[in-house]
Scaffold this active site. Structure first.
Site, PDB file in Angstrom:
ATOM      1  N   ASP A   1      25.326  77.063   6.708  1.00 29.38           N
ATOM      2  CA  ASP A   1      24.779  77.124   8.072  1.00 29.38           C
ATOM      3  C   ASP A   1      25.471  78.173   8.944  1.00 29.38           C
ATOM      4  O   ASP A   1      26.069  77.864   9.968  1.00 29.38           O
ATOM      5  CB  ASP A   1      24.872  75.745   8.726  1.00 29.38           C
ATOM      6  CG  ASP A   1      24.036  74.719   7.979  1.00 29.38           C
ATOM      7  OD1 ASP A   1      22.831  74.627   8.253  1.00 29.38           O
ATOM      8  OD2 ASP A   1      24.589  74.022   7.107  1.00 29.38           O
TER       9      ASP A   1
ATOM     10  N   HIS B   1      23.836  80.883  10.266  1.00 30.19           N
ATOM     11  CA  HIS B   1      22.870  81.151  11.353  1.00 30.19           C
ATOM     12  C   HIS B   1      23.025  82.544  11.955  1.00 30.19           C
ATOM     13  O   HIS B   1      23.102  82.708  13.178  1.00 30.19           O
ATOM     14  CB  HIS B   1      22.993  80.086  12.439  1.00 30.19           C
ATOM     15  CG  HIS B   1      22.437  78.753  12.044  1.00 30.19           C
ATOM     16  ND1 HIS B   1      21.117  78.419  12.236  1.00 30.19           N
ATOM     17  CD2 HIS B   1      23.024  77.686  11.430  1.00 30.19           C
ATOM     18  CE1 HIS B   1      20.908  77.190  11.775  1.00 30.19           C
ATOM     19  NE2 HIS B   1      22.042  76.729  11.267  1.00 30.19           N
TER      20      HIS B   1
ATOM     21  N   ASP C   1      20.571  78.315   5.386  1.00 30.21           N
ATOM     22  CA  ASP C   1      20.548  78.800   6.766  1.00 30.21           C
ATOM     23  C   ASP C   1      21.562  79.917   6.992  1.00 30.21           C
ATOM     24  O   ASP C   1      22.352  79.889   7.945  1.00 30.21           O
ATOM     25  CB  ASP C   1      20.801  77.659   7.760  1.00 30.21           C
ATOM     26  CG  ASP C   1      19.591  76.731   7.896  1.00 30.21           C
ATOM     27  OD1 ASP C   1      18.503  77.112   7.423  1.00 30.21           O
ATOM     28  OD2 ASP C   1      19.739  75.638   8.469  1.00 30.21           O
TER      29      ASP C   1
ATOM     30  N   ASN D   1      16.277  75.401   5.889  1.00 33.72           N
ATOM     31  CA  ASN D   1      15.008  75.197   6.587  1.00 33.72           C
ATOM     32  C   ASN D   1      14.743  76.279   7.625  1.00 33.72           C
ATOM     33  O   ASN D   1      13.602  76.481   8.039  1.00 33.72           O
ATOM     34  CB  ASN D   1      14.981  73.820   7.262  1.00 33.72           C
ATOM     35  CG  ASN D   1      16.006  73.698   8.378  1.00 33.72           C
ATOM     36  OD1 ASN D   1      17.188  73.934   8.165  1.00 33.72           O
ATOM     37  ND2 ASN D   1      15.571  73.323   9.565  1.00 33.72           N
ATOM     38  N   HIS D   2      15.796  77.012   8.050  1.00 35.01           N
ATOM     39  CA  HIS D   2      15.589  78.093   9.006  1.00 35.01           C
ATOM     40  C   HIS D   2      15.104  79.371   8.338  1.00 35.01           C
ATOM     41  O   HIS D   2      14.336  80.128   8.938  1.00 35.01           O
ATOM     42  CB  HIS D   2      16.898  78.386   9.767  1.00 35.01           C
ATOM     43  CG  HIS D   2      17.140  77.466  10.914  1.00 35.01           C
ATOM     44  ND1 HIS D   2      16.936  77.827  12.221  1.00 35.01           N
ATOM     45  CD2 HIS D   2      17.564  76.172  10.941  1.00 35.01           C
ATOM     46  CE1 HIS D   2      17.232  76.813  13.020  1.00 35.01           C
ATOM     47  NE2 HIS D   2      17.617  75.804  12.264  1.00 35.01           N
TER      48      HIS D   2
ATOM     49  N   HIS E   1      22.922  71.840   6.254  1.00 36.34           N
ATOM     50  CA  HIS E   1      21.998  71.502   7.336  1.00 36.34           C
ATOM     51  C   HIS E   1      22.695  70.794   8.501  1.00 36.34           C
ATOM     52  O   HIS E   1      22.452  71.112   9.661  1.00 36.34           O
ATOM     53  CB  HIS E   1      20.834  70.658   6.822  1.00 36.34           C
ATOM     54  CG  HIS E   1      19.788  70.380   7.865  1.00 36.34           C
ATOM     55  ND1 HIS E   1      19.063  71.384   8.464  1.00 36.34           N
ATOM     56  CD2 HIS E   1      19.367  69.218   8.427  1.00 36.34           C
ATOM     57  CE1 HIS E   1      18.220  70.836   9.351  1.00 36.34           C
ATOM     58  NE2 HIS E   1      18.397  69.541   9.343  1.00 36.34           N
TER      59      HIS E   1
ATOM     60  N   HIS F   1      25.576  70.156  11.084  1.00 37.79           N
ATOM     61  CA  HIS F   1      26.498  71.140  11.636  1.00 37.79           C
ATOM     62  C   HIS F   1      27.903  70.614  11.892  1.00 37.79           C
ATOM     63  O   HIS F   1      28.828  71.399  12.074  1.00 37.79           O
ATOM     64  CB  HIS F   1      25.923  71.717  12.934  1.00 37.79           C
ATOM     65  CG  HIS F   1      24.856  72.729  12.699  1.00 37.79           C
ATOM     66  ND1 HIS F   1      24.526  73.707  13.624  1.00 37.79           N
ATOM     67  CD2 HIS F   1      24.042  72.939  11.628  1.00 37.79           C
ATOM     68  CE1 HIS F   1      23.551  74.456  13.133  1.00 37.79           C
ATOM     69  NE2 HIS F   1      23.238  74.009  11.932  1.00 37.79           N
TER      70      HIS F   1
END
Length: 505
Positions: A38, A40, A78, A146-147, A241, A243
């Site tokens: 994650d 991002h 992600d 999923n992002h 997923h 955080h």
């Protein structure tokens, strides 16, 4: 020969039965793996203060991999915040991968599994360090989240671009929505073998049949999936997923595997879980034993959050007092100052930490108190915090008609929130909340709240214009097939009864 199994969820999974943790010196039989999830990349990249946060921290992560001379990096989903990342986000990602992962350092492990199966969705179905046109010193294995999951008619995602360019190895892709067979990436270093499994979407376990292909010994392809859905032949599950950083491995006593949740490397929502200090993991595996060393990230922007309930301070103020709003405002200002002082103490001695912290003060003003202008209040701290627009947040407990506390979303209040707060809400959660609180005649019958929320989220976030139509067509065909198989009488009453009983499950 002993084998160790890692599973990424939504990143990867490794099967092995971990007997215990160990401390060892690095040798020819020990895998060294850097684990992160994650990241991002590109989150708030247009923000004047926080725009480069994700890029700076990703550089720190990859630099850490090189400094620790790891065998490979394992990314758990992600990597990008947006499904279609900007050129800036993609450029910064490629820059870090080229800077730290290319070179002449020899690769000391080999791939034993069929790479045409592991990387079959690529035009170059082999691990990147074996490509004669590339010089890779630290391979990166990654799954999508999923992002940044595959979308569109061609089913491509940002990781496919990086994979095609030889920057990383995207594994775990599946084209089937009915049955998912998860084939592991088998690796060997000296006498140690590792199997990497991947399951990129939690919803997959609910929607379709999931089979773990187990080439190592006794198990067959008989296991379905969710935590009780994961098979007991796994050794370590890397949970993505979520955080909040819970990186220390925890043993699941029912399934007898360990779970580690590295958490995100950037704060994307101003919630308590994000305030936990961010870490990545350095995993060592030798034979059937492992050790996971947590490594703190120094470039992550500090985040402090505090909740106060005004009714808990009757000695300071009450709703009946004159000028009580001014007293509340002064009290809130004092609390923010205390958090800023705490952040400054933590930052001393660490020049890598960004100067302006994220501060969140949540104020419950139930019991007759009144709120005040949050924007005017935040102006006092505009040069000292990274998030002045959503520094202060007022909440109030709503009472339902039956006297029970109502936990639902107040959509009228939602529209009055600052846009930065609204953007942190998930579309699928709003859809689910809407239908759960809607009148009976507005409830879904053929469609589910989860499916509808997912389709709307793809329509909004990923610009998939056909997402809702495709969901409806899929569910309609599924319903018609179900009714034909059941030989249901062609009357509205019988169809409604059969649908409510059989399909909603």
């Amino acid at each position: 020969m002993p084998k160790f199994v890692i599973s990424l969820f939504p990143v990867c999974i490794v099967p092995l039965s971990l007997t215990d943790c160990f401390c060892c010196r690095d040798d020819e039989d020990t895998f060294k793996i850097l684990i992160a999830t994650d990241i991002h990349l590109g989150y708030l990249e247009k923000d004047a203060v926080r725009g480069n946060d994700t890029f700076v921290t990703f550089d720190e992560i990859m630099k850490c991999a090189k400094q620790n001379e790891v065998d490979f990096v394992l990314l758990g989903g992600d990597l990008f915040h947006d499904n279609k990342p900007s050129r800036k986000a993609m450029h910064n990602c490629m820059e870090a991968l080229r800077k730290y992962c290319m070179g002449d350092k020899p690769i000391l492990f080999e791939v034993l599994s069929d790479q045409a199966v592991n990387f079959g969705n690529s035009k170059f179905p082999w691990v990147n360090y074996q490509d004669e046109n590339l010089n890779i010193s630290i391979p990166v294995f990654s799954v999508h989240g999923n992002h940044d999951d595959p979308t569109g008619a061609d089913g491509l995602c940002a990781l496919d671009l990086l994979s095609c360019a030889g920057m990383l190895n995207h594994f775990g892709r599946s084209l089937s929505v009915e049955k998912l067979e998860i084939s592991p990436v088998l690796l060997q270093k000296g006498s140690t073998q590792i199997a990497l499994y991947e399951l990129s979407s939690p919803s997959t376990m609910v929607k379709c049949k999931v089979v773990f292909l187990y080439p190592l010994s006794k198990h067959g392809a008989t296991n379905y999936i969710p935590e009780q859905f994961l098979d007991d032949f796994l050794d370590l599950v890397v949970w993505g997923h979520e955080h909040e950083c819970k990186i220390a491995p925890v043993r699941n006593e029912q399934q007898l595997f360990y779970i580690t949740q590295p958490g995100s490397s950037v704060v994307t929502s101003l919630s308590p879980g994000e305030a936990v200090k961010k870490h990545i993991g350095l995993l060592r595996v030798k034979g059937r034993k492992m050790n996971l060393q947590k490594i703190p990230l120094h470039t992550v922007r500090q985040f402090l959050i505090q909740d106060i309930t005004l009714m808990d301070y009757p000695d300071i103020f009450s709703p009946e007092q004159p000028n009580v709003t001014h007293k509340v405002q002064a009290f809130c200002q004092q609390k923010v100052e205390e958090m800023l002082e705490e952040a400054e103490k933590e930052r001393l001695g660490n020049p890598q930490t960004p100067e302006k912290p994220l501060i969140r003060l949540r104020v419950d003003y139930s019991g007759g108190f009144e709120s005040f202008n949050t924007m005017r209040f935040s102006q006092k701290f505009v040069d000292r915090v990274a998030n002045p627009k959503d520094l202060l947040h007022f909440t109030r407990q709503r009472e339902a008609k039956d006297g029970m506390r109502d936990e639902g979303i107040d959509f009228e209040a939602l529209l009055s929130r600052p846009s930065s707060e609204v953007l942190q809400l998930r579309v699928e959660d709003l859809v689910k909340e809407y239908f759960q609180t809607a009148e009976k005649n507005m409830q879904l019958s053929l469609l589910t709240e989860q499916g509808m929320g997912k389709a709307v989220q793809e329509f909004v976030d990923k610009e998939e214009r056909d997402a809702i139509e495709e969901l409806i067509s899929y569910q309609l065909e599924k319903t018609q097939r179900y009714l034909r198989e059941r030989h249901v009488e062609a009357s509205e009453e019988k169809i409604d009864e059969e649908v409510s009983v059989g399909l909603r499950g």
